[in-house]
Design a protein around this motif. Structure first.
Motif, short mmCIF file in Angstrom:
data_model
loop_
_atom_site.label_atom_id
_atom_site.label_comp_id
_atom_site.label_asym_id
_atom_site.label_seq_id
_atom_site.Cartn_x
_atom_site.Cartn_y
_atom_site.Cartn_z
N GLU A 195 8.90 -0.42 -4.10
CA GLU A 195 10.20 0.04 -3.59
C GLU A 195 10.97 0.79 -4.67
O GLU A 195 11.60 1.82 -4.41
CB GLU A 195 11.02 -1.15 -3.08
CG GLU A 195 10.51 -1.70 -1.76
CD GLU A 195 11.39 -2.79 -1.18
OE1 GLU A 195 11.55 -2.84 0.04
OE2 GLU A 195 11.93 -3.60 -1.98
N LEU A 198 8.86 4.17 -5.61
CA LEU A 198 8.87 5.19 -4.55
C LEU A 198 10.26 5.46 -4.00
O LEU A 198 10.43 6.37 -3.17
CB LEU A 198 7.95 4.75 -3.41
CG LEU A 198 6.47 4.57 -3.75
CD1 LEU A 198 5.74 3.87 -2.62
CD2 LEU A 198 5.83 5.93 -4.03
N ILE A 200 12.02 3.62 -1.95
CA ILE A 200 11.98 3.38 -0.51
C ILE A 200 12.38 1.95 -0.20
O ILE A 200 12.40 1.08 -1.09
CB ILE A 200 10.57 3.63 0.09
CG1 ILE A 200 9.53 2.70 -0.57
CG2 ILE A 200 10.17 5.09 -0.03
CD1 ILE A 200 8.14 2.76 0.04
N TYR A 241 -5.02 11.23 -1.59
CA TYR A 241 -3.82 10.43 -1.85
C TYR A 241 -3.60 10.30 -3.36
O TYR A 241 -3.48 9.20 -3.89
CB TYR A 241 -3.97 9.05 -1.22
CG TYR A 241 -4.29 9.06 0.24
CD1 TYR A 241 -3.57 9.85 1.15
CD2 TYR A 241 -5.33 8.28 0.76
CE1 TYR A 241 -3.87 9.87 2.50
CE2 TYR A 241 -5.64 8.28 2.10
CZ TYR A 241 -4.91 9.08 2.97
OH TYR A 241 -5.21 9.09 4.31
N SER A 244 -0.45 8.29 -4.43
CA SER A 244 -0.56 6.87 -4.08
C SER A 244 -1.61 6.16 -4.94
O SER A 244 -1.46 4.98 -5.27
CB SER A 244 -0.92 6.72 -2.59
OG SER A 244 0.14 7.16 -1.78
N GLU A 276 -0.06 4.51 0.83
CA GLU A 276 0.22 5.75 1.55
C GLU A 276 0.85 5.44 2.92
O GLU A 276 1.80 6.11 3.35
CB GLU A 276 -1.08 6.54 1.72
CG GLU A 276 -0.90 7.93 2.33
CD GLU A 276 -0.15 8.90 1.43
OE1 GLU A 276 0.45 9.85 1.97
OE2 GLU A 276 -0.16 8.71 0.19
N LYS A 279 4.43 4.37 2.44
CA LYS A 279 5.28 5.53 2.13
C LYS A 279 5.69 6.26 3.41
O LYS A 279 6.83 6.70 3.56
CB LYS A 279 4.53 6.50 1.21
CG LYS A 279 4.49 6.06 -0.25
CD LYS A 279 3.46 6.83 -1.04
CE LYS A 279 3.75 8.31 -1.11
NZ LYS A 279 2.76 9.03 -1.95
N GLN A 280 4.75 6.37 4.32
CA GLN A 280 4.99 7.14 5.54
C GLN A 280 5.86 6.40 6.55
O GLN A 280 6.54 7.03 7.37
CB GLN A 280 3.66 7.51 6.19
CG GLN A 280 2.84 8.51 5.36
CD GLN A 280 1.45 8.73 5.92
OE1 GLN A 280 1.12 8.25 7.00
NE2 GLN A 280 0.61 9.46 5.18
N SER A 282 8.14 3.83 5.66
CA SER A 282 9.35 3.25 5.07
C SER A 282 10.47 4.25 4.98
O SER A 282 10.26 5.47 5.08
CB SER A 282 9.03 2.69 3.69
OG SER A 282 8.02 1.70 3.76
N LYS A 284 13.53 6.16 3.03
CA LYS A 284 14.01 6.57 1.71
C LYS A 284 15.40 5.95 1.46
O LYS A 284 16.25 5.95 2.34
CB LYS A 284 14.12 8.09 1.60
CG LYS A 284 12.81 8.76 1.20
CD LYS A 284 12.60 8.61 -0.31
CE LYS A 284 11.31 9.32 -0.77
NZ LYS A 284 11.09 9.10 -2.20
#
Length: 286
Positions: A195, A198, A200, A241, A244, A276, A279-280, A282, A284
């Motif tokens: 978290e 990234l 996120i 990736y 990642s 990955e 990330k997609q 979650s 920001k």
């Protein structure tokens, strides 16, 4: 799971109408059956052949000494309630549990009730992870919590349900609660790292999060049991990736430091796929 008493037993302690501590063939045992203790007192004899729902024997001398100490200071009604819950857990799982649960879970329930009576609820940092990784144990723990609530009129919060679930999981795995807590601590640490790295906020209710936690757990268990896997997609994952994969390499250092192991590229590559996905899905933070 009905059993019969093989020899005459002498009653040592009557916890309640359903739970007795007896001596049978020079071994002390816990007997559970509805009504078995009604009208009984210390020194009474339970005849051989009597049907019992559950019979527990604490073989280890240290465990038995700890149990004796526990039943000397704990409220006998709570000890009996705990034993009824342990019998329920064993029946639900259709498994014999590690004998330490008679000390660890009972002790936890005794002091949890004291805390809750004083409005001293302890936050459970592993609640979400426990519910996801040990769903069966968590569901049984909820039944245990309802049993406690019915008997004591004290509300058992979800955090305590999570703690009970960990005790159940430990009893299914030869009492290795410390490793269970360690796995959860590592998972938490990696999530916090991701978290922050990234920027996120990971959805703790998402399926991707559940998969990620399970993957971390399995990574650790595979290394502990020396059951390593092969990943033929490493080159493709590193290329597709790239970011990642780099973050996965950083995150596994938490596992490596805690268990003094070296995580292989095969595992890092699989971890990169999960990162990955996180990330997609979650949000920001900024």
């Amino acid at each position: 799971m009905n059993n019969s008493i093989l020899h005459d037993c002498k009653v040592i302690k009557v916890f309640n109408n359903n739970v007795l501590l007896v001596s049978e063939d020079d071994k002390e045992k816990i007997l559970f059956r509805k009504g078995i203790g009604f009208g009984k007192k210390t020194g009474d004899i339970i005849k051989s052949g009597v049907e019992i729902e559950k019979i527990f024997t604490i073989e280890d001398k240290t465990n038995y000494a700890n149990f004796k100490e526990l039943i000397n200071y704990a409220d006998q009604g709570i000890v009996a309630l705990s034993e009824e819950i342990i019998a329920m857990i064993s029946n639900e799982l259709q498994e014999e549990l590690d004998e330490k649960i008679h000390i660890s879970l009972t002790d936890h329930i005794v002091f949890a009730l004291k805390r809750l009576e004083n409005n001293e609820e302890i936050e459970n940092p592993f609640l979400v992870e426990t519910e996801i990784l040990y769903k069966k144990e968590f569901d049984i723990a909820k039944k245990a919590a309802l049993t406690i609530e019915k008997a004591t009129s004290i509300y058992i919060p979800d955090g305590e349900v999570g703690f009970i679930a960990l005790h159940i999981h430990s009893a299914r795995n030869k009492g290795k609660l410390s490793n269970t807590i360690k796995y959860n601590f590592i998972s938490n640490s990696i999530i916090e790292f991701l978290e922050e790295e990234l920027d996120i906020e990971i959805d703790k209710e998402s399926l991707d999060y559940a998969r990620f936690l399970a993957h971390i757990r399995f990574v650790i268990e595979r290394f502990v049991s020396n059951n390593l896997i092969k990943n033929d997609l490493i080159p493709a994952i590193k290329k597709q990736y790239k970011s990642s994969y780099k973050i996965a390499k950083k995150s596994v250092k938490i596992i490596e430091e805690q268990f003094s192991i070296k995580v292989t590229e095969d595992e890092i590559a699989y971890l990169a796929i999960h990162i990955e996905r996180l990330k997609q899905t979650s949000n920001k933070i900024h």
